[in-house]
Structure formats: C-alpha cells, structure tokens
Motif scaffolding. Structure first.
Motif, PDB file in Angstrom:
ATOM      1  N   ASN A   1      -7.938  -1.568  -5.876  1.00 28.34           N
ATOM      2  CA  ASN A   1      -6.762  -1.106  -6.540  1.00 28.34           C
ATOM      3  C   ASN A   1      -6.908  -1.752  -8.042  1.00 28.34           C
ATOM      4  OD1 ASN A   1      -5.891   0.895  -4.855  1.00 28.34           O
ATOM      5  ND2 ASN A   1      -3.956   0.038  -4.361  1.00 28.34           N
TER       6      ASN A   1
ATOM      7  N   TRP B   1       0.748  -1.241  -0.055  1.00 26.96           N
ATOM      8  CA  TRP B   1      -0.065  -0.135  -0.168  1.00 26.96           C
ATOM      9  C   TRP B   1       0.790   1.286  -0.140  1.00 26.96           C
ATOM     10  CZ3 TRP B   1      -5.053  -0.067  -1.585  1.00 26.96           C
ATOM     11  CH2 TRP B   1      -5.582   0.872  -1.180  1.00 26.96           C
TER      12      TRP B   1
ATOM     13  N   PHE C   1       1.760   1.181  -4.068  1.00 27.19           N
ATOM     14  CA  PHE C   1       0.692   0.442  -5.147  1.00 27.19           C
ATOM     15  C   PHE C   1       1.481  -0.166  -6.253  1.00 27.19           C
ATOM     16  CE2 PHE C   1      -1.939   4.246  -3.823  1.00 27.19           C
ATOM     17  CZ  PHE C   1      -2.565   3.537  -2.620  1.00 27.19           C
TER      18      PHE C   1
END
Length: 531
Positions: free
Chosen positions: A324, A286, A289
């Motif tokens: 995502n 995170w 990404f």
C-alpha cells in the motif's frame, strides 16, 4: 512479561509449571509441554549449559543422534510456538501469577521472575480460539439422520480454512446432539468463543439457527437464522452452502469475531500492542486505507514480527502495508527506497511458514502485482482463493484485478459474490464494478459504484466519481471530485496514464478514464501512441 530475572525458589517455579501445564488456557502441544518441562528441570538442576538445540531435539523430540540443528530448524520453530503459548497464558489465566516462566529469544534457557504489568486486555491477547459444540436437532430427522452432524462437520471444515483462528470441536459435536453448557465447555476447552445452535428439518424446508457466544461470560455476540428449501436431491450442497455462509459471517475479515475483538485494539499506541492486536489494527486500517493510520499500523506489525518472527499472518499483513505504501504513495518512516522489495520478502516468508494460509498467498499476489508481474500475481491470488473460497476479501481483490484487465467474465462474478455474501466488505473493491459499468457506457451505474468506494484518502474513488459524473453532465460533482484528486496529488493529471499503466489497467480503460477526467476539467498529459 518478566522485566528481569529474579531469585525465585525452585519449589515456586515447579508449582507454577504444574499450574500452567494443568490449565486449559495453556495451549501448547504435548511436545512443547515436554519441551518446557525439560528446560525448566534442567535449569533448576543447574544444568543450563546442557540446554541446547541438539539435546532438546534428541532427548525431548526423539530425533536421531545424527541430528544437525543447522539443517533441521524444528527446535527453533517449536521454541517460537512455545514462547507464544507462554505469552498467551500470561495474558489470560496466568495474569495474576506471582511467578513467571519465560524463554528469552536467542536461546532455550528459561528465566524465572516475578510478574510485571500486562498492557493488553485478555481479548486482544492472541488469535481467537473458537469451540464448535453440538447443534441441537429439531423436527423429524429420521429421513436424514446425519443432517445435523454433517452440517457441524462442514462448518468446522469451513472455519479451519481461516488460518487466523484456532478451531476446536467437542467430542460429541460430530456424534450426537447435546445440551449447550457454556460453563462446562469453558472448563474443558481453552475457548474464547463458542458456536452453538440448532438445525430444524420441516417437510418443505430446513433452518439452521447459529449463535456465537463469548465463552467466558456467556454473552451473545452474534446470531442469525439460515433457511433453505428442502430438496432431497440437493440437500448436501445446500447444507454445505449454509455452513460456508456461517463461516464467512463469523471468521472473515470484518466478520463477527474480528469485529468483537477489534474493540480492544482501538486507541492503543503501537508500542502497547500485542502481536494479535497489531493485526487487528491492520484490519481496521484495511477498511479505508487511511493514510493517517499506515505508520502506526506498520510500527505495530514490525514490532510483532520482531517479537514473533514466525507469525505468518502478521508477516502477510505487514507485506500488504508495504504494498500500500507503494501503490498509494503513502509516507512511511523507513529508509528503504522501494517498499515493494520489502513487501515481496515478507510475503514470501509468510508463504514459507504457512503454505496453507490464504492470507499469505493474498499478500504475495498483491506484492507481485505491484512489482509488475501480473501473471504470477493472479496465480498467487487464485491459490489463495482455492485455499479458502470463503474469504471474501480475496474474492473481491481478485475480482478487482480481473476488472483492471477488462476480464469481465472473471471479474464480475467474483465481485458480486463477495458483496452478496459479505455486506461489510470494504467499499474500495467497488472500483472494479465501476470499471465494468463505465466500460460499457452505463454511467449512472458507474457513478453509483464510485460513490460507494468510501476511501477518501485514496485517489481512485475520486477519479471514478469525476469521470462518471462528467459523462452524465453533472459538472459540479465532477469538479468537486477533481478538486479532491488535486488535494491528494496536485500533479496527478501529468502522470495519470503512467500510473494506470503501472497498475496493469487495460489500455482501453486507461483511454476512457483519461477522457473522463479531461471532460471533468482536469488538465491531462497524453503521451503519444508510441510511448
């Protein structure tokens, strides 16, 4: 882990059960300790056929004889918690046990067998257990006799808002000062870390020195001093503000505790990750990404929620992975045509299981945002913020959403606070600050924020650099950023407007960004005004 049920004597099983129940590392509740003893004794007595949800509910949990397991899932939920307690025990003190007790999923009948190798080191076994001990008092505290105990209480409250921690407090921590003895505390509490320190009151200021200690070894993990001007009229507010800052530094994503434990998840393949270690790997992903990490993270979390279907934090993290996969178009190995549906379902499940989890609300907010519902997305994010105002990830992401909507009065304070209180905050949220400066014609400031995004596998940092650099006449930098955009998405110029609209970016900002990309040399398709 028990590879297969083997013949083990009843005496050996009872001895193992007694050792486990006496261990501070076996963190099951009193109810679940009774649950475990009941099913073990029933199995050893040859009455495995009586080990049903109904008998456990009525004989162990004290439920009414009218109990209906189809309507009341208490036994299933507590069985899941008991399984996690067993797993944690055998990954800590019980690692060397020759006999092991397990309760396979799908029922409540225990199995007994010999030990199997443990894949993960102790530090990555489960959610961290944090013990807050009494802070020592320094200086003349007669004018404010409750200051130190009040600070400790505020710190405990702030830490418990991070639902990924299990927080303990020594009995004397809230009553009187005490000498810090890591060895004694480790014996009395199943702690991975201890928070200790001292509070000093001086005529014109107060100072709190905080130390995070690894309980098993006494190793100092983190330490910091916090000093404030002593204003009697604002003393309680300042004391609580320092307690919140300490909690943020210790417990938030990328804080001291997670950074220390994350080392044990590095380099592990998904099949070797325990549930908590899979969550740690998610947090590493995170930060940037990185599209090369997303599939390994997804597989680890899918395995975690299959093993522990009631693990709310893992469900929330997996929801964020699917969000995502949609927003960055990162490839994942799943046949599902739209990852947004999976993201919404996982987040809703996390909220159902842990309605007080700020991270579950955060996942729900992002899932709703990318499903096209900005209004309810903001509601979920605000709910997460209310549950834990110390979680700077939620502050930053909420600020980012408000920035996309050009709600600057909401966005800028949130983004500023998140970075001021958490220097380790991932740079990706600086896109919101870029938008703020770029919208107001401060192109140098916008470029500075764009350069700090630090997410090379995500297109938007490069888009920001291209637009800001072009506005400043830095043609080479703008061209390099456009080239980076094209490497990630060769056709981005054709659908940039639709992409930004899908992300709820305010139309005025879309127009400015498209103009900036065109100035940087990208061929941009501009739909007509009625589109």
């Amino acid at each position: 882990m028990i590879e297969e049920e083997q013949s083990v004597s009843a005496d050996a099983v009872r001895a193992e059960l007694d050792r486990m129940l006496a261990s501070p590392h076996f963190d099951a509740s009193e109810r679940n300790r009774g649950f475990l003893r009941h099913v073990v004794e029933e199995a050893l007595a040859g009455r495995a056929d009586r080990i049903k949800a109904y008998t456990i509910a009525t004989e162990v949990f004290g439920r009414d004889p009218k109990f209906d397991p189809q309507l009341d899932s208490i036994v299933r939920i507590e069985a899941g918690r008991l399984r996690r307690s067993l797993e944690r025990y055998y990954l800590t003190e019980g690692r060397g046990s020759r006999v092991r007790i397990g309760i396979p999923r799908g029922g409540y009948v225990p199995v007994f067998g010999n030990a199997a190798p443990v894949a993960l080191p102790e530090a990555a076994a489960a959610s961290p257990r944090v013990l807050v001990t009494a802070f020592e008092e320094e200086g003349d505290q007669s004018a404010f006799p409750s200051f130190t105990r009040g600070f400790t209480r505020s710190l405990v409250i702030a830490l418990t808002r991070f639902t990924g921690l299990r927080v303990y407090v020594t009995e004397n921590a809230l009553r009187q000062p005490a000498e810090i003895d890591p060895t004694a505390a480790r014996r009395d509490f199943p702690a991975d870390y201890m928070v200790t320190g001292q509070a000093s009151l001086l005529p014109d200021r107060f100072q709190v020195d905080v130390l995070l200690i690894e309980a098993a070894t006494g190793r100092a993990v983190w330490a910091e001093a916090f000093e404030r001007h002593l204003d009697p009229a604002e003393l309680i507010g300042l004391r609580n503000e320092v307690a919140n800052r300490v909690a943020r530094a210790l417990a938030q994503p990328y804080g001291a505790i997670q950074a220390d434990r994350s080392r044990d998840a590095e380099g592990k393949v998904p099949g070797m990750l325990g549930s908590y270690a899979a969550v740690l790997l998610f947090y590493a992903y995170w930060r940037t990404f990185d599209r090369e990490m997303i599939e390994a993270v997804r597989l680890g979390l899918e395995r975690a929620v299959e093993t522990e279907p009631d693990y709310a934090e893992a469900l929330a993290c997996l929801s964020l992975v699917y969000s995502n996969a949609f927003r960055f178009r990162h490839p994942i190995g799943t046949p599902e045509p739209d990852p947004r549906e999976r993201a919404l379902a996982l987040a809703a499940r996390a909220v159902d299981l842990a309605p007080n989890s700020s991270w579950a609300r955060y996942a729900l907010g992002l899932a709703r945002w990318f499903a096209g519902d900005a209004v309810t997305a903001l509601e979920a994010l605000e709910a997460g913020r209310a549950l834990n105002p110390n979680d700077t990830t939620i502050l930053a992401d909420l600020g980012q959403r408000y920035a996309m909507l050009a709600r600057w009065d909401d966005a800028v304070p949130l983004l500023g606070e998140s970075y001021a209180t958490n220097p380790s905050q991932p740079g990706s949220y600086r896109i919101g600050l870029f938008l703020y400066h770029y919208a107001h014609g401060r192109h140098a400031e916008a470029l500075a924020e764009a350069r700090r995004v630090d997410a090379p596998q995500v297109i938007y940092g490069h888009v920001a650099v291209a637009a800001a650099a072009a506005a400043l006449g830095l043609t080479e930098q703008a061209a390099a950023a456009v080239a980076a955009v094209r490497r990630l998405d060769p056709d981005y110029g054709r659908h940039v407007v639709a992409d930004l609209r899908d992300r709820h970016v305010d139309p005025s900002l879309v127009s400015l960004i498209v103009d900036g990309l065109a100035m940087a040399g990208m061929a941009v398709a501009r739909p007509d005004a009625t589109a």
